[in-house]
Design a protein around this motif. Structure first.
Motif, PDB file in Angstrom:
ATOM      1  N   PHE A  62       0.835  -1.206   0.000  1.00 26.40           N
ATOM      2  CA  PHE A  62       0.000   0.000   0.000  1.00 26.40           C
ATOM      3  C   PHE A  62       0.872   1.259   0.000  1.00 26.40           C
ATOM      4  O   PHE A  62       0.678   2.182  -0.810  1.00 26.40           O
TER       5      PHE A  62
ATOM      6  N   LEU B  16      -0.819  -1.525  -5.687  1.00 29.27           N
ATOM      7  CA  LEU B  16      -2.116  -1.396  -5.024  1.00 29.27           C
ATOM      8  C   LEU B  16      -2.960  -2.646  -5.225  1.00 29.27           C
ATOM      9  O   LEU B  16      -3.697  -3.063  -4.317  1.00 29.27           O
TER      10      LEU B  16
ATOM     11  N   ILE C 279      -7.938   1.285  -0.352  1.00 25.59           N
ATOM     12  CA  ILE C 279      -7.027   0.836  -1.414  1.00 25.59           C
ATOM     13  C   ILE C 279      -7.730   0.878  -2.767  1.00 25.59           C
ATOM     14  O   ILE C 279      -7.161   1.342  -3.773  1.00 25.59           O
TER      15      ILE C 279
END
Length: 587
Positions: A158, A177, A193
């Motif tokens: 992330f 991601l 996300i």
């Protein structure tokens, strides 16, 4: 205060591991700074082994401990403590330190096993290559090292995805991601996300893909309102106004309900992904809009799309929110969608005018005029050299302050002038031509405006001056039209001539000039002017308009009202006149 002893160290390190996790979980806020407890634990290990590391930095201390301490019973507690250290470094975005630590941890287990395959992310490869130490039944852990490893993988993917997104490396950001979506996290983090994936796809010019990701975010966590905000932005980019307004309406309603945070259906952990990922770019992407910002966007979009009745309703709702201390609730860091408050008032006046509520428009404009008049200096000198010196030189801060002050004065001047302009058109629509002439005259002939539009100014003030020039042009055209209504054709002619001096070739001013000449029975001049303007290339005007800066939204209705409405009939009259004149000449 007891001296370190090898037999007690496994228990001591495990207690340290658990206590640090309890501290993190209890704070429930992003991890900051260094974990001093870990450093003290490492020094205790070295002390028990007869070594010293007080003068070493944390990274060097870890390297010394993992390379020199070979006691089998200490390996598992040290590795778990190493995973906690990695969490602290991830939270501080020290990704290189994390990779180096896992390199050491993997090398300590298998000297030839730690490597990164081509095309793989080095940090993620290092974390995944780390072998989680087995847990001893006699030393319970409040959070297993296996779960901690999964959280570290998710947070690392992330964080790196956000870094690549901020750097503009969109394919790399997408890959990282996507990796994070398959990780170990709560629903609200998964929604975040997906929101970031949607923003990344939007910046790549893939709006449909962006919508898919943003809808996934809302499916995972319907309270992820920033995703809904981005959905509206994507629809705006696509020009799908109905879908955009629907998204904004849903967002406004959701913000108004202000629901309590939904409990996560994921297992509760003391160390969680959200405690490790806290970056400015994420804060920016996930910024929650204030309800008033969304209400303004609804008003603005409706006005831009010609949905006047809806625009009026939204603008009036927004203005009522001003009574609730709006300025204290909206961020002033430039991230807000709101323009300056006088501009919102002027946009509201524009909407009211278009809805036929002319008296209400006049009242709203009066509020702008009364609030800005005292802020305008009696003398505004713009021809002075305002170029800022280098920031390191004396006087740079003073020059910047003067420029900012003059810019603000120009804005106030433009807002007041626009207020009078709107009032002029409103009185004209009410059939009060004399009052309209008064309003059109109150600002465009003022000394301050004349200085602004006639004198050369620094480039940094040019946008504000261009707005003032356009307001003066529209005021002259507006007053000229009312002079025509009153039969004062000579005065109207002068206004249209002045208009063309401000904006040569302006089609509205040119057409009204021809009409004024025609009404004065100066038909030969009118025909000559009509031919002159008719023969000018339409492409030149379009090119000139394309080079102009976009005008404020509150001036669009004034531009429409200034358009010449009798082009076809005037053209026929002049063509008939030219035809008759040609026949007389030939005979």
């Amino acid at each position: 205060g007891l001296p370190a002893a090898l037999p007690a160290l496994p228990l001591e390190l495990t207690v340290l591991y658990n206590s640090l996790l309890f501290t993190v979980g209890a704070s429930d806020s992003a991890i900051k700074g260094e974990a001093e407890g870990i450093r003290q634990g490492l020094l205790r290990v070295l002390e028990a082994c007869g070594a010293c590391g007080q003068d070493l930095g944390t990274e060097e201390l870890w390297e010394k401990v993992l390379q020199e301490v070979t006691v089998e019973e200490l390996q598992a507690p040290l590795h778990r403590l190493g995973a906690l250290q990695a969490a602290w470094w991830l939270a501080s975005r020290r990704l290189g330190s994390v990779a180096g630590l896992f390199q050491l941890l993997s090398t300590a287990e298998d000297p030839g096993g730690a490597h990164c395959s081509e095309g793989q992310n080095e940090l993620l490869s290092m974390i995944k290559a780390w072998r989680v130490p087995p847990e001893g039944a006699s030393l319970p852990l409040v959070q297993s090292a296996k779960d901690l490893k999964e959280i570290l993988c998710t947070a690392a993917a992330f964080l790196q995805g956000l870094q690549e997104l901020e750097a503009g490396n969109f394919p790399a950001a997408l890959s990282l991601l996507h990796e994070a979506t398959g990780g170990f996290c709560s629903k609200n983090i998964l929604a975040q996300i997906y929101t970031c994936l949607g923003c990344c796809a939007q910046r790549m010019g893939k709006p449909q893909t962006a919508l898919q990701h943003l809808k996934q975010a809302l499916q995972v966590d319907f309270q992820c309102l920033p995703a809904l905000s981005h959905v509206a932005a994507v629809y705006h980019e696509l020009g799908e106004i109905d879908a955009e307004l629907q998204a904004l309406t849903l967002l406004y309603e959701a913000l108004g309900k202000n629901p309590a945070a939904a409990a996560s259906s994921s297992p509760y952990f003391l160390m969680r992904t959200e405690l490790l990922v806290n970056t400015p770019v994420l804060t920016s992407l996930l910024r929650h809009q204030h309800p008033s910002e969304v209400k303004y966007l609804l008003a603005q979009r409706c006005l831009q799309d010609g949905r006047v009745a809806d625009a009026v309703e939204h603008y009036l709702d927004f203005l009522s929110l001003l009574q609730e201390g709006l300025q204290q609730q909206v961020p002033l860091d430039g991230s807000s969608a709101l323009p300056r408050i006088p501009e919102v008032f002027l946009e509201a006046a524009s909407a009211l005018e278009q809805a036929g509520r002319h008296q209400d428009a006049i009242t709203v404009c009066e509020e702008v005029i009364s609030r800005t008049t005292d802020l305008i200096p009696r003398v505004l000198r713009l021809e002075e050299k305002l170029e800022q010196p280098e920031s390191s030189l004396p006087g740079a801060e003073l020059a910047g302050g003067l420029l900012s002050q003059k810019k603000e004065s120009l804005c106030c001047l433009a807002w007041r002038a626009a207020g009078y302009l709107h009032q002029g058109w409103a009185w004209a629509k009410l059939g009060e031509s004399k009052e309209a002439v008064t309003q059109f005259s109150r600002e465009h002939l003022g000394d301050a405006v004349l200085r602004c539009v006639c004198l050369p100014v620094t480039e940094k003030l040019q946008p504000e001056v261009e707005v003032l020039q356009k307001i003066r042009l529209l005021s002259l055209i507006g007053r000229g039209t009312q002079f025509l209504e009153l039969g004062r054709h000579r005065e109207a002619l002068l206004d249209f001539q002045h208009s063309l001096q401000i904006s040569p070739g302006d089609p509205a001013a040119a057409s009204y000039l021809v009409q004024a000449l025609w009404k004065l029975n100066r038909k030969q001049e009118a025909a000559a002017q009509w031919q002159k303007f008719s023969q000018s290339s339409p492409g030149e005007d379009g090119q000139q308009q394309g080079q102009e800066r976009p005008l404020p939204l509150y001036l669009f209705s004034c531009l429409e009202q200034a358009m010449f409405p009798h082009s076809e009939s005037l053209a026929r009259s002049i063509q008939d006149y030219l035809g008759t004149a040609a026949q007389d000449t030939s005979s």
